[in-house]
Design a protein around this motif. Sequence first.
Motif, PDB file in Angstrom:
ATOM      1  N   ILE A 135       0.848  -1.183   0.000  1.00 29.33           N
ATOM      2  CA  ILE A 135       0.000   0.000   0.000  1.00 29.33           C
ATOM      3  C   ILE A 135       0.890   1.241   0.000  1.00 29.33           C
ATOM      4  CG2 ILE A 135      -0.204  -0.049   2.521  1.00 29.33           C
ATOM      5  CD1 ILE A 135      -3.017   1.249   2.161  1.00 29.33           C
ATOM      6  N   LEU A 136       0.460   2.246  -0.736  1.00 30.49           N
ATOM      7  CA  LEU A 136       1.139   3.534  -0.781  1.00 30.49           C
ATOM      8  C   LEU A 136       0.088   4.610  -0.541  1.00 30.49           C
ATOM      9  CD1 LEU A 136       3.660   5.293  -1.419  1.00 30.49           C
ATOM     10  CD2 LEU A 136       2.912   5.245  -3.813  1.00 30.49           C
ATOM     11  N   SER A 137       0.313   5.426   0.481  1.00 32.25           N
ATOM     12  CA  SER A 137      -0.588   6.546   0.768  1.00 32.25           C
ATOM     13  C   SER A 137       0.123   7.831   0.410  1.00 32.25           C
ATOM     14  CB  SER A 137      -0.963   6.569   2.251  1.00 32.25           C
ATOM     15  OG  SER A 137      -1.705   5.423   2.591  1.00 32.25           O
ATOM     16  N   LEU A 138      -0.567   8.676  -0.345  1.00 32.60           N
ATOM     17  CA  LEU A 138       0.006   9.952  -0.770  1.00 32.60           C
ATOM     18  C   LEU A 138      -0.887  11.100  -0.309  1.00 32.60           C
ATOM     19  CD1 LEU A 138       0.974   8.961  -4.412  1.00 32.60           C
ATOM     20  CD2 LEU A 138       2.469   9.025  -2.404  1.00 32.60           C
ATOM     21  N   SER A 139      -0.276  12.099   0.293  1.00 31.52           N
ATOM     22  CA  SER A 139      -0.986  13.297   0.730  1.00 31.52           C
ATOM     23  C   SER A 139      -1.281  14.184  -0.471  1.00 31.52           C
ATOM     24  CB  SER A 139      -0.110  14.047   1.735  1.00 31.52           C
ATOM     25  OG  SER A 139      -0.453  15.406   1.791  1.00 31.52           O
ATOM     26  N   VAL A 140      -2.517  14.651  -0.586  1.00 31.69           N
ATOM     27  CA  VAL A 140      -2.858  15.571  -1.668  1.00 31.69           C
ATOM     28  C   VAL A 140      -2.063  16.862  -1.508  1.00 31.69           C
ATOM     29  CG1 VAL A 140      -4.699  17.006  -2.646  1.00 31.69           C
ATOM     30  CG2 VAL A 140      -5.112  14.588  -2.183  1.00 31.69           C
ATOM     31  N   ASN A 141      -1.991  17.391  -0.286  1.00 29.58           N
ATOM     32  CA  ASN A 141      -1.305  18.660  -0.064  1.00 29.58           C
ATOM     33  C   ASN A 141       0.215  18.560  -0.197  1.00 29.58           C
ATOM     34  OD1 ASN A 141      -3.788  19.811   0.440  1.00 29.58           O
ATOM     35  ND2 ASN A 141      -3.479  20.021   2.633  1.00 29.58           N
ATOM     36  N   THR A 142       0.802  17.466   0.287  1.00 30.79           N
ATOM     37  CA  THR A 142       2.257  17.350   0.316  1.00 30.79           C
ATOM     38  C   THR A 142       2.830  16.613  -0.893  1.00 30.79           C
ATOM     39  OG1 THR A 142       2.140  17.323   2.730  1.00 30.79           O
ATOM     40  CG2 THR A 142       4.200  16.605   1.740  1.00 30.79           C
ATOM     41  N   ASN A 143       2.290  15.444  -1.211  1.00 34.24           N
ATOM     42  CA  ASN A 143       2.849  14.622  -2.289  1.00 34.24           C
ATOM     43  C   ASN A 143       2.401  15.034  -3.687  1.00 34.24           C
ATOM     44  OD1 ASN A 143       2.369  12.516   0.169  1.00 34.24           O
ATOM     45  ND2 ASN A 143       4.264  12.029  -0.914  1.00 34.24           N
ATOM     46  N   LEU A 144       1.153  15.492  -3.817  1.00 35.03           N
ATOM     47  CA  LEU A 144       0.574  15.647  -5.151  1.00 35.03           C
ATOM     48  C   LEU A 144       0.410  17.080  -5.642  1.00 35.03           C
ATOM     49  CD1 LEU A 144      -2.198  12.889  -4.941  1.00 35.03           C
ATOM     50  CD2 LEU A 144       0.150  12.683  -5.780  1.00 35.03           C
ATOM     51  N   THR A 145       0.439  18.060  -4.763  1.00 34.32           N
ATOM     52  CA  THR A 145       0.154  19.436  -5.217  1.00 34.32           C
ATOM     53  C   THR A 145       1.105  20.484  -4.653  1.00 34.32           C
ATOM     54  OG1 THR A 145      -1.461  19.776  -3.443  1.00 34.32           O
ATOM     55  CG2 THR A 145      -2.315  18.958  -5.554  1.00 34.32           C
ATOM     56  N   SER A 146       2.220  20.086  -4.089  1.00 38.85           N
ATOM     57  CA  SER A 146       3.107  21.085  -3.465  1.00 38.85           C
ATOM     58  C   SER A 146       4.334  21.415  -4.307  1.00 38.85           C
ATOM     59  CB  SER A 146       3.548  20.598  -2.085  1.00 38.85           C
ATOM     60  OG  SER A 146       4.385  19.465  -2.230  1.00 38.85           O
ATOM     61  N   ASN A 147       4.503  20.765  -5.451  1.00 37.35           N
ATOM     62  CA  ASN A 147       5.698  20.971  -6.278  1.00 37.35           C
ATOM     63  C   ASN A 147       5.301  21.280  -7.728  1.00 37.35           C
ATOM     64  OD1 ASN A 147       8.508  21.048  -6.765  1.00 37.35           O
ATOM     65  ND2 ASN A 147       8.472  18.938  -7.478  1.00 37.35           N
ATOM     66  N   THR A 148       4.328  22.143  -7.904  1.00 33.35           N
ATOM     67  CA  THR A 148       3.813  22.439  -9.243  1.00 33.35           C
ATOM     68  C   THR A 148       4.822  23.235 -10.055  1.00 33.35           C
ATOM     69  OG1 THR A 148       2.747  24.496  -8.562  1.00 33.35           O
ATOM     70  CG2 THR A 148       1.435  22.479  -8.375  1.00 33.35           C
ATOM     71  N   LEU A 149       4.702  23.162 -11.366  1.00 35.40           N
ATOM     72  CA  LEU A 149       5.586  23.890 -12.269  1.00 35.40           C
ATOM     73  C   LEU A 149       5.506  25.397 -12.043  1.00 35.40           C
ATOM     74  CD1 LEU A 149       7.513  23.888 -14.713  1.00 35.40           C
ATOM     75  CD2 LEU A 149       5.506  23.976 -16.181  1.00 35.40           C
ATOM     76  N   THR A 150       4.306  25.900 -11.815  1.00 35.88           N
ATOM     77  CA  THR A 150       4.095  27.343 -11.663  1.00 35.88           C
ATOM     78  C   THR A 150       4.354  27.854 -10.246  1.00 35.88           C
ATOM     79  OG1 THR A 150       1.758  27.047 -11.129  1.00 35.88           O
ATOM     80  CG2 THR A 150       2.330  27.335 -13.471  1.00 35.88           C
ATOM     81  N   GLY A 151       4.418  26.941  -9.291  1.00 38.78           N
ATOM     82  CA  GLY A 151       4.566  27.347  -7.905  1.00 38.78           C
ATOM     83  C   GLY A 151       3.244  27.653  -7.225  1.00 38.78           C
ATOM     84  N   LYS A 152       2.152  27.645  -7.975  1.00 38.85           N
ATOM     85  CA  LYS A 152       0.822  27.878  -7.411  1.00 38.85           C
ATOM     86  C   LYS A 152       0.248  26.543  -6.936  1.00 38.85           C
ATOM     87  CE  LYS A 152      -0.232  31.789 -10.373  1.00 38.85           C
ATOM     88  NZ  LYS A 152      -1.119  32.317 -11.420  1.00 38.85           N
ATOM     89  N   THR A 153      -0.303  26.535  -5.757  1.00 39.85           N
ATOM     90  CA  THR A 153      -0.890  25.301  -5.232  1.00 39.85           C
ATOM     91  C   THR A 153      -2.391  25.289  -5.518  1.00 39.85           C
ATOM     92  OG1 THR A 153      -1.041  26.364  -3.076  1.00 39.85           O
ATOM     93  CG2 THR A 153       0.821  24.898  -3.427  1.00 39.85           C
ATOM     94  N   PRO A 154      -2.851  24.315  -6.281  1.00 43.30           N
ATOM     95  CA  PRO A 154      -4.275  24.255  -6.611  1.00 43.30           C
ATOM     96  C   PRO A 154      -5.105  23.829  -5.408  1.00 43.30           C
ATOM     97  CG  PRO A 154      -3.158  22.330  -7.464  1.00 43.30           C
ATOM     98  CD  PRO A 154      -2.095  23.223  -6.891  1.00 43.30           C
ATOM     99  N   THR A 155      -6.316  24.346  -5.331  1.00 44.04           N
ATOM    100  CA  THR A 155      -7.225  23.944  -4.255  1.00 44.04           C
ATOM    101  C   THR A 155      -8.163  22.832  -4.692  1.00 44.04           C
ATOM    102  OG1 THR A 155      -8.777  25.696  -4.866  1.00 44.04           O
ATOM    103  CG2 THR A 155      -7.172  26.195  -3.127  1.00 44.04           C
ATOM    104  N   ARG A 156      -8.331  22.670  -5.992  1.00 44.34           N
ATOM    105  CA  ARG A 156      -9.161  21.566  -6.489  1.00 44.34           C
ATOM    106  C   ARG A 156      -8.666  21.149  -7.863  1.00 44.34           C
ATOM    107  NH1 ARG A 156     -14.166  22.760  -9.382  1.00 44.34           N
ATOM    108  NH2 ARG A 156     -13.921  24.795 -10.343  1.00 44.34           N
TER     109      ARG A 156
END
Length: 197
Positions: free
Chosen positions: A92-113
């Motif tokens: 099993i692998l658990s990934l945080s939406v805030n930390t693993n999936l949306t904190s390193n965006t190309l633009t630097g903007k963090t999406p809310t949805r």
Amino acid sequence: MMFKSLAFGAMAAALILALGSTTAVAQDNIFALSYFSNAHVATAPDAALRLVNDGTLSDSSPAGDLCASIYVFDSAEQLNECCSCRITPNGILSLSVNTNLTSNTLTGKTPTRGVVKVVSSALSGGTCDATAVVPQTGIRGWSTHVQKTVTSYSLTEEELLDSTYGASESADLAEDCKVLIELGTGQGVCSCADSKQ
């Protein structure tokens, strides 16, 4: 009158046979998706993407290891991050939406949805690569969702929805991910570190 009854009966039988002989389209369990909402909101909990390798390929590692190739889109339908995470059989692998999936965006903007797409893939050259997917069944997933209530937030959870994985979708995801990684020089790559959620 008897002729009408016979004709109606023949038509009904033909319809039943025709419907009974159609092949049902089964879920391929290769391509699945879900959404995230209320990410990076100060008072909201963090959502999680949970992925498992069901052991379909083999129940031993490394023979049964699979990749979960992940593509994260914002609400403007732009790919923000991509990565491919190795999961051992029955792992099993658990990934945080805030930390693993949306904190390193190309633009630097963090999406809310946005939308998360996951492709179940075999290893390519012994590694996982979101730009070179080799579709293989075996990765299953669930996602928690942050729901806004009147005074706070709550979490719900659902299984990822199976979708059709076509050649054009495959090519688009791989190409978009490749461009994102090349432009980002480190940005735009999600993290496969287990968040233990």
